[in-house]
Design a protein around this motif. Sequence first.
Motif, PDB file in Angstrom:
ATOM      1  N   THR A   1       0.848  -1.204   0.000  1.00 37.48           N
ATOM      2  CA  THR A   1       0.000   0.000   0.000  1.00 37.48           C
ATOM      3  C   THR A   1       0.880   1.249   0.000  1.00 37.48           C
ATOM      4  N   LYS A   2       1.946   1.203   0.816  1.00 38.74           N
ATOM      5  CA  LYS A   2       2.833   2.387   0.892  1.00 38.74           C
ATOM      6  C   LYS A   2       3.467   2.669  -0.467  1.00 38.74           C
ATOM      7  N   ILE A   3       3.838   1.606  -1.194  1.00 37.07           N
ATOM      8  CA  ILE A   3       4.437   1.817  -2.526  1.00 37.07           C
ATOM      9  C   ILE A   3       3.405   2.471  -3.433  1.00 37.07           C
ATOM     10  N   GLY A   4       2.173   1.976  -3.354  1.00 36.39           N
ATOM     11  CA  GLY A   4       1.100   2.533  -4.189  1.00 36.39           C
ATOM     12  C   GLY A   4       0.831   3.998  -3.886  1.00 36.39           C
ATOM     13  N   GLU A   5       1.162   4.403  -2.642  1.00 34.10           N
ATOM     14  CA  GLU A   5       0.870   5.799  -2.259  1.00 34.10           C
ATOM     15  C   GLU A   5       1.965   6.771  -2.690  1.00 34.10           C
ATOM     16  N   ILE A   6       3.104   6.244  -3.184  1.00 34.97           N
ATOM     17  CA  ILE A   6       4.163   7.159  -3.666  1.00 34.97           C
ATOM     18  C   ILE A   6       3.578   7.923  -4.855  1.00 34.97           C
ATOM     19  N   PRO A   7       3.556   9.257  -4.808  1.00 34.69           N
ATOM     20  CA  PRO A   7       2.784  10.030  -5.790  1.00 34.69           C
ATOM     21  C   PRO A   7       3.098   9.711  -7.254  1.00 34.69           C
ATOM     22  N   ALA A   8       4.377   9.518  -7.606  1.00 32.55           N
ATOM     23  CA  ALA A   8       4.683   9.334  -9.042  1.00 32.55           C
ATOM     24  C   ALA A   8       4.351   7.933  -9.549  1.00 32.55           C
ATOM     25  N   ILE A   9       3.992   6.985  -8.624  1.00 31.74           N
ATOM     26  CA  ILE A   9       3.675   5.603  -9.053  1.00 31.74           C
ATOM     27  C   ILE A   9       2.254   5.578  -9.609  1.00 31.74           C
ATOM     28  N   GLU A  10       2.108   5.219 -10.842  1.00 30.96           N
ATOM     29  CA  GLU A  10       0.786   5.231 -11.482  1.00 30.96           C
ATOM     30  C   GLU A  10       0.085   3.883 -11.395  1.00 30.96           C
ATOM     31  N   GLU A  11       0.837   2.808 -11.438  1.00 38.41           N
ATOM     32  CA  GLU A  11       0.255   1.477 -11.266  1.00 38.41           C
ATOM     33  C   GLU A  11       1.368   0.541 -10.840  1.00 38.41           C
ATOM     34  N   PHE A  12       0.998  -0.484 -10.111  1.00 38.61           N
ATOM     35  CA  PHE A  12       2.027  -1.456  -9.748  1.00 38.61           C
ATOM     36  C   PHE A  12       1.372  -2.799  -9.473  1.00 38.61           C
ATOM     37  N   VAL A  13       2.192  -3.838  -9.520  1.00 40.73           N
ATOM     38  CA  VAL A  13       1.676  -5.171  -9.278  1.00 40.73           C
ATOM     39  C   VAL A  13       2.768  -6.003  -8.608  1.00 40.73           C
ATOM     40  N   PHE A  14       2.343  -6.879  -7.703  1.00 45.32           N
ATOM     41  CA  PHE A  14       3.292  -7.785  -7.050  1.00 45.32           C
ATOM     42  C   PHE A  14       3.086  -9.189  -7.628  1.00 45.32           C
ATOM     43  N   LEU A  15       4.149  -9.810  -8.076  1.00 44.45           N
ATOM     44  CA  LEU A  15       4.038 -11.105  -8.756  1.00 44.45           C
ATOM     45  C   LEU A  15       4.914 -12.147  -8.071  1.00 44.45           C
ATOM     46  N   LYS A  16       4.321 -13.321  -7.821  1.00 42.82           N
ATOM     47  CA  LYS A  16       5.126 -14.418  -7.232  1.00 42.82           C
ATOM     48  C   LYS A  16       5.720 -15.238  -8.360  1.00 42.82           C
ATOM     49  N   LEU A  17       6.979 -15.582  -8.239  1.00 42.63           N
ATOM     50  CA  LEU A  17       7.602 -16.367  -9.323  1.00 42.63           C
ATOM     51  C   LEU A  17       7.518 -17.864  -9.032  1.00 42.63           C
TER      52      LEU A  17
END
Length: 626
Positions: free
Chosen positions: A610-626
């Motif tokens: 959630t904190k990463i998503g709140e960084i203002p310049a981040i427009e979209e993100f996803v966490f992926l398990k390998l």
Amino acid sequence: MAAPSPTTTAAAAAAATTHHRVLLPSARPRAAPSSLRLPLRAQPHAHAHAQRARLAAPVAAAAPAPAASTASPESPASGAVAGKPTVLVAEKLGAAGLALLREFANVDCSYGLSPEDLRAKISLCDALIVRSGTKVGRDVFEASGGRLRVVGRAGVGIDNVDLAAATEHGCLVVNAPTANTVAAAEHGIALLTAMARNIAQADASLKAGKWQRNKYVGVSLVGKTLAILGFGKVGSEVARRAKGLGMHVIAHDPYASADRARAIGVELVSMEEAMTTADFISLHMPLTPATDKMLNDEAFAKMKKGVRIINVARGGVIDEEALVRALDSGVVAQAALDVFTKEPPAADNKLVLHGNVTVTPHLGASTVEAQEGVAIEIAEAVIGALKGELAASAVNAPMVPAEVLSELAPFVVLAEKLGRLAVQLVAGGGGIKSVKVTYASARAPDDLDTRLLRAMITKGLIEPISSVFVNLVNADFTAKQRGVRITEERILLDGSPETPIDYIQVQIANVESKFPSAISETGEITVEGRVKDGVPHLTKVGAFQVDVSLEGSLILCRQVDQPGMIGSVGSVLGEENVNVSFMSVGRIAPRKHAVMAIGVDEEPSKGTLTKIGEIPAIEEFVFLKL
Ligand SMILES: NC(=O)C1=CN([C@@H]2O[C@H](COP(=O)(O)OP(=O)(O)OC[C@H]3O[C@@H](n4cnc5c(N)ncnc54)[C@H](O)[C@@H]3O)[C@@H](O)[C@H]2O)C=CC1
Ligand SMILES: O=C(O)C(=O)COP(=O)(O)O
């Protein structure tokens, strides 16, 4: 969200599909290198991630069975060693094979089980070894609850094993294709000569106190035509021996090589010619839907009057009622049968009781030597399969030579991870219908066997979104069953063909993505990877070039390209003690949009994400398990 605009039509993709070379077991490949294991073990989905996480090897090693479930209550293996797999041997097997099995597994020798008892036991077993007397039908695979990984047929014919059901359950079937060839051929010759000279009938007569020299006048073999139907291993050994007896040998086999026939001095002929010209006909084809009742009224009607039939193959290749009619009418003078449609045959079976028929109770493979050989051959195949190695005698999985396996090993890991990444990028996940895989390589198309890679991509695509365990055995079936169409395309590169593959690209069409930047200009979710120094790397996501080693897990962020971004995300992860293993930024142009790929050793908490998503310049993100 970017609207997918697929351009890859099914027809175009199909046209571009690589034609796979089928690797036939003409030469027995060396054992697979121990570093390359295949995931034959079915496991509850809940365990799947934990198990995979432990795997450094390209594909999952078959873990030993859970300790609690290895011992069968009524099994002789009640001294079962926890952690070892359990092998149920359901029919008599030679001592040397049993000794090999016991070194590796808990062995439960339970001969003569009823179908109910077999079903009851099978869920406690990792492997089952049978001969021709045990029917391994769909019910057995269903009753195994996913634990049965290997069925070993200690012999050649696998008509008593439901191969389709085995494949659907991801269970490998292996046989022992070579050790009883000579025994079966010798038995065929024994029946041929015994029949021609009425040995069995004369023996019974003499033992009954009679001396009937005129009744048992036989026929000579020299100069007679023997037609062999099924010119495989046994058929060709019979041919060699019959030539030694001075017979003229012809053979019918739609798949046999003319060169091999020529080398033995045998002429390959049509079925028609074999039927109409033979004095003796010996059957050596497998029982399949195509050979079922191959010798029927129509076939007998074509034969020379007085023909003699030998069957050491399977009872079912003859219509037994038709053979009785042909014997009674004199078209067939004599028959010698080792095998029957139903074994053991009924007490009133007309063929068994017929005066012109010599019978043996399926003894073709029953020599001391053959049974020891078969037992060792099947024990080695089953042990190898339980270890996760590709068996040379696999009946329902592609055989890939060891040298190809070892060369492809790092690409096998890459393939599974690309599949796993691609499917996790799909919004919703379940609606995948069309997947295109592109292999860029300097190798000629027929010099790159991609079946293993396709299977691993399928595994990566399907396992994260289902409870199905996918392996090389059931990959194509599972994809088909789920309606996922996987097409393959080759890009032929210039340059040295030393490296088998330059890059692999996986594209999923007609879906939306939870990370829209993963959708390429042509509208598909696109991930691309390469092997660098033996390690798989993700090198492209959508239109963005990145470079991150595919180990641990991955965070993908799209951001406005500006100074300090790497630091901002890195410090959020650092605060939460999540170790960053790799970072790579791919951008279209400076100060525009960029995609950052961050490899992490630990799984970040929801709060961290959630904190990463709140960084203002981040427009979209996803966490992926390998
Ligand atoms: N009585 C016994 O104890 C034994 C019986 N067998 C039986 O013998 C069969 C043959 O064994 P192998 O020679 O080791 O197998 P193989 O696979 O080497 O040979 C079988 C041959 O039959 C040919 N064939 C397939 N369909 C045919 C058709 N419609 N017409 C003519 N030929 C056809 C194949 O092309 C192949 O060359 C086994 O499938 C098994 O059923 C084998 C060993 C022992
Ligand atoms: O190998 C074969 O196909 C056979 O028919 C031999 O059967 P068995 O193992 O003796 O029951």
